[in-house]
Scaffold this motif. Structure first.
Motif, PDB file in Angstrom:
ATOM      1  N   ALA A  79       0.901  -1.301   0.000  1.00 16.64           N
ATOM      2  CA  ALA A  79      -0.052   0.141   0.132  1.00 16.64           C
ATOM      3  C   ALA A  79       1.110   1.271  -0.005  1.00 16.64           C
ATOM      4  O   ALA A  79       0.611   2.033  -0.811  1.00 16.64           O
ATOM      5  N   TRP A  80       1.947   1.485   0.888  1.00 18.41           N
ATOM      6  CA  TRP A  80       2.784   2.434   1.036  1.00 18.41           C
ATOM      7  C   TRP A  80       3.609   2.589  -0.407  1.00 18.41           C
ATOM      8  O   TRP A  80       3.952   3.940  -0.464  1.00 18.41           O
ATOM      9  N   CYS A  81       3.857   1.500  -0.877  1.00 20.88           N
ATOM     10  CA  CYS A  81       4.832   1.635  -2.328  1.00 20.88           C
ATOM     11  C   CYS A  81       3.782   2.282  -3.366  1.00 20.88           C
ATOM     12  O   CYS A  81       4.377   3.081  -3.911  1.00 20.88           O
ATOM     13  N   VAL A  82       2.465   1.932  -3.140  1.00 24.91           N
ATOM     14  CA  VAL A  82       1.701   2.439  -4.307  1.00 24.91           C
ATOM     15  C   VAL A  82       1.462   4.093  -4.003  1.00 24.91           C
ATOM     16  O   VAL A  82       1.724   4.752  -4.913  1.00 24.91           O
ATOM     17  N   VAL A  83       1.538   4.235  -2.764  1.00 27.32           N
ATOM     18  CA  VAL A  83       1.590   5.976  -2.256  1.00 27.32           C
ATOM     19  C   VAL A  83       2.898   6.539  -2.888  1.00 27.32           C
ATOM     20  O   VAL A  83       2.831   7.684  -3.336  1.00 27.32           O
ATOM     21  N   GLY A  84       3.823   5.887  -2.653  1.00 30.10           N
ATOM     22  CA  GLY A  84       5.200   6.588  -3.089  1.00 30.10           C
ATOM     23  C   GLY A  84       5.426   6.622  -4.773  1.00 30.10           C
ATOM     24  O   GLY A  84       5.647   7.552  -4.926  1.00 30.10           O
ATOM     25  N   ASN A  85       4.759   5.633  -5.345  1.00 34.07           N
ATOM     26  CA  ASN A  85       4.848   5.904  -6.615  1.00 34.07           C
ATOM     27  C   ASN A  85       3.909   7.026  -7.090  1.00 34.07           C
ATOM     28  O   ASN A  85       4.363   7.809  -8.147  1.00 34.07           O
ATOM     29  N   CYS A  86       2.664   7.219  -6.417  1.00 30.95           N
ATOM     30  CA  CYS A  86       1.725   8.160  -6.661  1.00 30.95           C
ATOM     31  C   CYS A  86       2.528   9.675  -6.584  1.00 30.95           C
ATOM     32  O   CYS A  86       2.581  10.508  -7.440  1.00 30.95           O
ATOM     33  N   GLU A 104      11.117  13.722  -2.287  1.00 29.14           N
ATOM     34  CA  GLU A 104      11.203  13.528  -0.949  1.00 29.14           C
ATOM     35  C   GLU A 104       9.970  12.896  -0.192  1.00 29.14           C
ATOM     36  O   GLU A 104      10.088  12.151   0.520  1.00 29.14           O
ATOM     37  N   THR A 105       8.842  13.129  -0.645  1.00 28.18           N
ATOM     38  CA  THR A 105       7.590  12.573  -0.053  1.00 28.18           C
ATOM     39  C   THR A 105       7.593  11.475  -0.538  1.00 28.18           C
ATOM     40  O   THR A 105       7.019  10.350   0.449  1.00 28.18           O
ATOM     41  N   ALA A 106       7.835  11.094  -1.892  1.00 23.49           N
ATOM     42  CA  ALA A 106       7.828   9.612  -2.313  1.00 23.49           C
ATOM     43  C   ALA A 106       8.917   8.815  -1.534  1.00 23.49           C
ATOM     44  O   ALA A 106       8.226   7.578  -0.954  1.00 23.49           O
ATOM     45  N   LEU A 107       9.977   9.288  -1.293  1.00 24.59           N
ATOM     46  CA  LEU A 107      10.913   8.354  -0.518  1.00 24.59           C
ATOM     47  C   LEU A 107      10.331   8.283   1.054  1.00 24.59           C
ATOM     48  O   LEU A 107      10.343   7.276   1.653  1.00 24.59           O
ATOM     49  N   THR A 108       9.507   9.163   1.629  1.00 29.37           N
ATOM     50  CA  THR A 108       9.015   8.993   3.036  1.00 29.37           C
ATOM     51  C   THR A 108       8.188   7.759   3.052  1.00 29.37           C
ATOM     52  O   THR A 108       8.256   6.974   3.759  1.00 29.37           O
ATOM     53  N   PHE A 109       7.425   7.676   1.902  1.00 28.61           N
ATOM     54  CA  PHE A 109       6.344   6.383   1.847  1.00 28.61           C
ATOM     55  C   PHE A 109       6.989   5.069   1.405  1.00 28.61           C
ATOM     56  O   PHE A 109       6.634   4.373   1.890  1.00 28.61           O
ATOM     57  N   PHE A 110       8.080   5.345   0.773  1.00 27.76           N
ATOM     58  CA  PHE A 110       8.951   3.938   0.355  1.00 27.76           C
ATOM     59  C   PHE A 110       9.619   3.611   1.479  1.00 27.76           C
ATOM     60  O   PHE A 110       9.741   2.265   1.916  1.00 27.76           O
ATOM     61  N   PHE A 133      11.041  -6.354   1.719  1.00 24.92           N
ATOM     62  CA  PHE A 133      10.146  -6.000   0.207  1.00 24.92           C
ATOM     63  C   PHE A 133      11.206  -5.053  -0.666  1.00 24.92           C
ATOM     64  O   PHE A 133      11.171  -3.902  -0.657  1.00 24.92           O
ATOM     65  N   THR A 134      11.790  -5.952  -1.545  1.00 27.83           N
ATOM     66  CA  THR A 134      12.802  -5.234  -2.717  1.00 27.83           C
ATOM     67  C   THR A 134      12.428  -4.418  -3.002  1.00 27.83           C
ATOM     68  O   THR A 134      13.059  -3.301  -3.649  1.00 27.83           O
ATOM     69  N   TYR A 135      11.156  -4.345  -3.821  1.00 28.53           N
ATOM     70  CA  TYR A 135      10.701  -3.279  -4.456  1.00 28.53           C
ATOM     71  C   TYR A 135      10.778  -1.926  -4.006  1.00 28.53           C
ATOM     72  O   TYR A 135      10.943  -1.002  -4.968  1.00 28.53           O
ATOM     73  N   SER A 136      10.416  -1.714  -2.656  1.00 24.81           N
ATOM     74  CA  SER A 136      10.469  -0.363  -2.207  1.00 24.81           C
ATOM     75  C   SER A 136      12.032   0.036  -1.971  1.00 24.81           C
ATOM     76  O   SER A 136      12.204   1.147  -2.080  1.00 24.81           O
ATOM     77  N   HIS A 137      12.696  -0.877  -1.747  1.00 24.38           N
ATOM     78  CA  HIS A 137      14.336  -0.497  -1.699  1.00 24.38           C
ATOM     79  C   HIS A 137      14.625   0.020  -2.930  1.00 24.38           C
ATOM     80  O   HIS A 137      15.370   1.256  -3.047  1.00 24.38           O
ATOM     81  N   THR A 138      14.341  -0.631  -4.193  1.00 19.81           N
ATOM     82  CA  THR A 138      14.619  -0.240  -5.399  1.00 19.81           C
ATOM     83  C   THR A 138      14.147   1.187  -5.765  1.00 19.81           C
ATOM     84  O   THR A 138      14.823   1.805  -6.399  1.00 19.81           O
ATOM     85  N   LEU A 139      13.094   1.358  -5.686  1.00 21.26           N
ATOM     86  CA  LEU A 139      12.143   2.737  -6.089  1.00 21.26           C
ATOM     87  C   LEU A 139      12.858   3.581  -5.183  1.00 21.26           C
ATOM     88  O   LEU A 139      12.964   4.760  -5.488  1.00 21.26           O
ATOM     89  N   SER A 140      13.144   3.550  -3.874  1.00 20.44           N
ATOM     90  CA  SER A 140      13.892   4.376  -3.076  1.00 20.44           C
ATOM     91  C   SER A 140      15.109   4.800  -3.896  1.00 20.44           C
ATOM     92  O   SER A 140      15.392   6.139  -3.723  1.00 20.44           O
ATOM     93  N   GLY A 141      15.817   3.859  -4.339  1.00 19.43           N
ATOM     94  CA  GLY A 141      17.022   4.058  -4.949  1.00 19.43           C
ATOM     95  C   GLY A 141      16.865   4.948  -6.126  1.00 19.43           C
ATOM     96  O   GLY A 141      17.497   6.126  -6.563  1.00 19.43           O
ATOM     97  N   HIS A 142      15.723   4.666  -7.038  1.00 22.84           N
ATOM     98  CA  HIS A 142      15.424   5.578  -8.238  1.00 22.84           C
ATOM     99  C   HIS A 142      15.047   7.130  -7.598  1.00 22.84           C
ATOM    100  O   HIS A 142      15.542   7.784  -8.435  1.00 22.84           O
TER     101      HIS A 142
END
Length: 316
Positions: A92-99, A107-113, A123-132
């Motif tokens: 759920a929070w990964c979806v919010v981060g992508n939003c 910065e807001t996206a990083l908070t949610f990731f 949960f590897t996906y959020s680690h990687t999206l944080s990297g992006h």
């Protein structure tokens, strides 16, 4: 093995009652996503949601497909529904981060990731999206840390190997970039996009012929990959083979007729070929499509009758 087309053929042979389950639609969506077919990925994953409205697994992939498709309203609605249903879900929070990422609020996206990772450190996906997101902020050290955290959770998470390669490429550490792109490809050898990035690293490493073959293999996997053709044109220009560069660019133009950079590149090639009138038409088209690049295009047009020996191929 990421044989996504083979997987899809098998899924579509399943009986109707099996095919239309949340699990199978999730896998169909993932397969399309890995093939960069984001519209069909969205379709399958939204079918998954209709069949299993409370399924959280797969929403991270759906939200990333919507991110690629730039569907802000749909993604925002998905984020709201996911949080309303399960605030304790990493997905759920990964979806919010992508939003927020789509709105360029990094910065807001990083908070949610980060919140997603705290709920599930594996949960590897959020680690990687944080990297992006850190890459978008040009904070490469923190981005690399995120990608390594993803690999500690799952060493076969090829997106993180790609992320590290992309950082090294931007830092002009081309040997390291090539190594990490190869690692990603060893996990997902069917990725045309990864082969394209490997080809770019090989070219930067002075391996032009190897790069051309790698990019050709990217096109064999996905003939619609315009970036692979564009990079082949760049290499042909660097090798002073403008006729071959022009052939590649014409095919890119046919696939993406409103891409200003393609018309600009074609103008550069036509100038080298001694065809100034056609070059001028390409530059004017580029200017119409992207007035923001007025300075660079106008400067190139003003030098149309001068030899281009001093022109930097990185502008191509």
């Amino acid at each position: 093995e990421y044989r996504c087309r083979d997987a899809l053929r098998v899924f579509y042979k399943l009986p109707h009652s099996h095919f239309y389950t949340g699990y199978v639609q999730h896998q169909v969506g993932r397969a399309y996503f890995e093939l960069s077919d984001y519209q069909n990925a969205q379709k399958a994953l939204e079918t998954m949601q209709r069949i299993e409205p409370h399924r959280m697994k797969g929403l991270e992939v759906l939200s990333t497909a919507l991110w690629h498709l730039k569907k802000e309203v749909v993604l925002s609605n998905l984020a709201q529904r996911a949080i309303d249903f399960d605030r304790h879900s990493a997905e759920a929070w990964c979806v919010v981060g992508n939003c927020f990422s789509l709105q360029k609020e990094h910065e807001t996206a990083l908070t949610f990731f980060r919140r997603s990772v705290r709920l599930d450190p594996s949960f590897t996906y959020s680690h990687t999206l944080s990297g992006h997101e850190f890459v978008a902020n040009e904070d490469f050290d923190k981005a690399a840390t995120c990608y390594r955290d993803a690999l500690r959770a799952d060493e076969r998470h090829y997106n993180a190997w790609y992320g590290l390669g992309a950082i090294y490429f931007r830092q002009e550490k081309h040997d390291l970039a090539e190594y990490h792109f190869r690692k990603a490809l060893s996990i997902n050898p069917q990725s045309s996009v990864l082969r394209c990035h490997l080809g770019m690293a090989q070219h930067a490493n002075g391996k032009a012929e190897n790069a051309l073959e790698t990019l050709a293999s990217a096109l064999r996997i996905d003939p619609r990959n315009p970036q692979a053709r564009y990079q082949r044109a760049t290499i042909y220009m660097a090798m002073d083979r403008p006729d071959e560069a022009l052939l590649e660019l014409e095919r890119v133009r046919d696939a993406a007729p409103r891409e200003a950079s393609v018309h600009f590149a074609m103008g550069r090639v036509l100038k080298r070929l001694g065809r100034p009138e056609q070059a001028m038409r390409c530059f004017l088209t580029a200017l119409d499509l992207d007035p923001k690049d007025n300075n660079l295009i106008s400067k190139t047009m003003a030098r149309l009758d001068e030899p281009d020996l001093d022109e930097d191929e990185s502008e191509f």
